[in-house]
Design an enzyme around this catalytic site. Structure first.
Site, short mmCIF file in Angstrom:
data_model
loop_
_atom_site.label_atom_id
_atom_site.label_comp_id
_atom_site.label_asym_id
_atom_site.label_seq_id
_atom_site.Cartn_x
_atom_site.Cartn_y
_atom_site.Cartn_z
CE LYS A 38 -3.94 -2.29 2.26
NZ LYS A 38 -4.67 -2.09 3.55
CE1 TYR A 85 -9.20 -2.73 0.33
CE2 TYR A 85 -8.36 -0.65 -0.47
CZ TYR A 85 -8.15 -1.94 0.21
OH TYR A 85 -6.94 -2.21 0.67
CG ASN A 89 -3.57 -2.59 6.87
OD1 ASN A 89 -3.39 -2.23 5.79
ND2 ASN A 89 -4.63 -3.33 7.28
CG HIS A 125 -5.07 -5.99 -0.68
ND1 HIS A 125 -6.47 -5.96 0.10
CD2 HIS A 125 -5.48 -6.87 -1.39
CE1 HIS A 125 -7.35 -6.97 -0.34
NE2 HIS A 125 -6.46 -7.30 -1.71
CD GLU A 133 -8.90 -8.60 -3.84
OE1 GLU A 133 -7.63 -9.11 -3.48
OE2 GLU A 133 -9.67 -8.28 -3.14
P1 DAT Z 1 -7.92 -7.04 5.19
O1 DAT Z 1 -7.10 -5.94 4.57
O2 DAT Z 1 -7.04 -7.54 6.34
O3 DAT Z 1 -8.39 -7.86 4.15
P2 DAT Z 1 -10.70 -5.88 5.42
O4 DAT Z 1 -10.74 -6.52 4.09
O5 DAT Z 1 -11.48 -6.03 6.38
O6 DAT Z 1 -8.98 -6.08 5.75
O7 DAT Z 1 -10.54 -4.18 5.44
C1 DAT Z 1 -9.94 -3.56 4.19
C2 DAT Z 1 -9.12 -2.42 4.90
O8 DAT Z 1 -9.82 -1.63 5.20
C3 DAT Z 1 -7.93 -2.65 5.69
O9 DAT Z 1 -6.99 -3.35 5.32
C4 DAT Z 1 -8.04 -1.50 6.44
C5 DAT Z 1 -9.34 -1.10 6.46
N1 DAT Z 1 -10.19 -1.28 7.57
C6 DAT Z 1 -10.64 -2.43 7.99
N2 DAT Z 1 -11.48 -2.15 9.04
C7 DAT Z 1 -11.11 -1.10 9.27
C8 DAT Z 1 -11.57 -0.26 10.33
N3 DAT Z 1 -12.29 -0.80 11.43
N4 DAT Z 1 -11.38 0.92 10.67
C9 DAT Z 1 -10.40 1.61 9.65
N5 DAT Z 1 -9.93 1.04 8.50
C10 DAT Z 1 -10.24 -0.33 8.47
MG MG Z 2 -9.91 -7.76 2.87
#
Ligand code: DAT
Ligand code: MG
Length: 149
Positions: A9, A49, A112, A115, A126
């Site tokens: 990212k 997303y 974080n 991805h 994707e």
């Molecule tokens: P991942 O990236 O582990 O698959 P995800 O698909 O649930 O996680 O979410 C996509 C991204 O969105 C994640 O990398 C960071 C952001 N995100 C997820 N949950 C969040 C939250 N509660 N608050 C802020 N950002 C969040």
């Molecule tokens: Mg995800």
């Protein structure tokens, strides 16, 4: 062999972690099948997303992922979707196991670093969003016989 979509990212690029992250996958024995740097458009970010549309973090997430270049890759290996996710660690870096990518380099859920697709179905979707079929390369590596029995 399975394939997954992984992306460093914008925070990972800015923090000079691209080489370190790619090296972890390479050293594990995971093969790079496609690799490029790009600046994600808003349209592509909203598609990528799409499952999070309507959630409170959706707009900040799209702002963040379009805020600078990312490094996109297709990785190949045995059970690579779950293996790559395990190597990345939990979504919230503070909850990610030490030694994982997020557990080594991250502090906040919105920063974080990486991805990774969460299922083979997401991976196929994707990969197709980010790469043309001819950009994903099928090739042999002699070392595979030392990685797989
Ligand atoms: P991942 O990236 O582990 O698959 P995800 O698909 O649930 O996680 O979410 C996509 C991204 O969105 C994640 O990398 C960071 C952001 N995100 C997820 N949950 C969040 C939250 N509660 N608050 C802020 N950002 C969040
Ligand atoms: Mg995800």
């Amino acid at each position: 062999m399975d394939r997954t979509y992984v992306m460093v990212k914008p925070d990972g690029v800015q923090r000079n972690l691209v080489g370190e992250i790619i090296a972890r996958f390479e050293k594990r024995g995971i093969k790079i099948a496609a690799l490029k740097m790009l600046r994600i458009s808003r349209e592509l970010a909203e598609k990528h997303y799409g499952e999070h549309k309507g959630k409170p973090f959706f707009e900040p997430l799209v702002d963040f992922i379009t805020s600078g270049p990312v490094v996109a890759m297709v990785l190949e290996g045995k059970d690579v979707v779950s293996t790559a996710r395990d190597m990345m660690g939990a979504t919230n870096p503070l909850k990610a196991a030490p030694g994982t990518i997020r557990g080594s380099y991250g502090m906040d859920v919105g920063r974080n670093v990486v991805h990774g697709s969460d299922s083979p179905e997401s991976a196929a979707r994707e990969i197709a969003l980010f790469f043309a079929p001819e950009e994903v390369i099928d090739y042999n590596k002699e070392v595979d016989s030392w990685l797989y029995e």
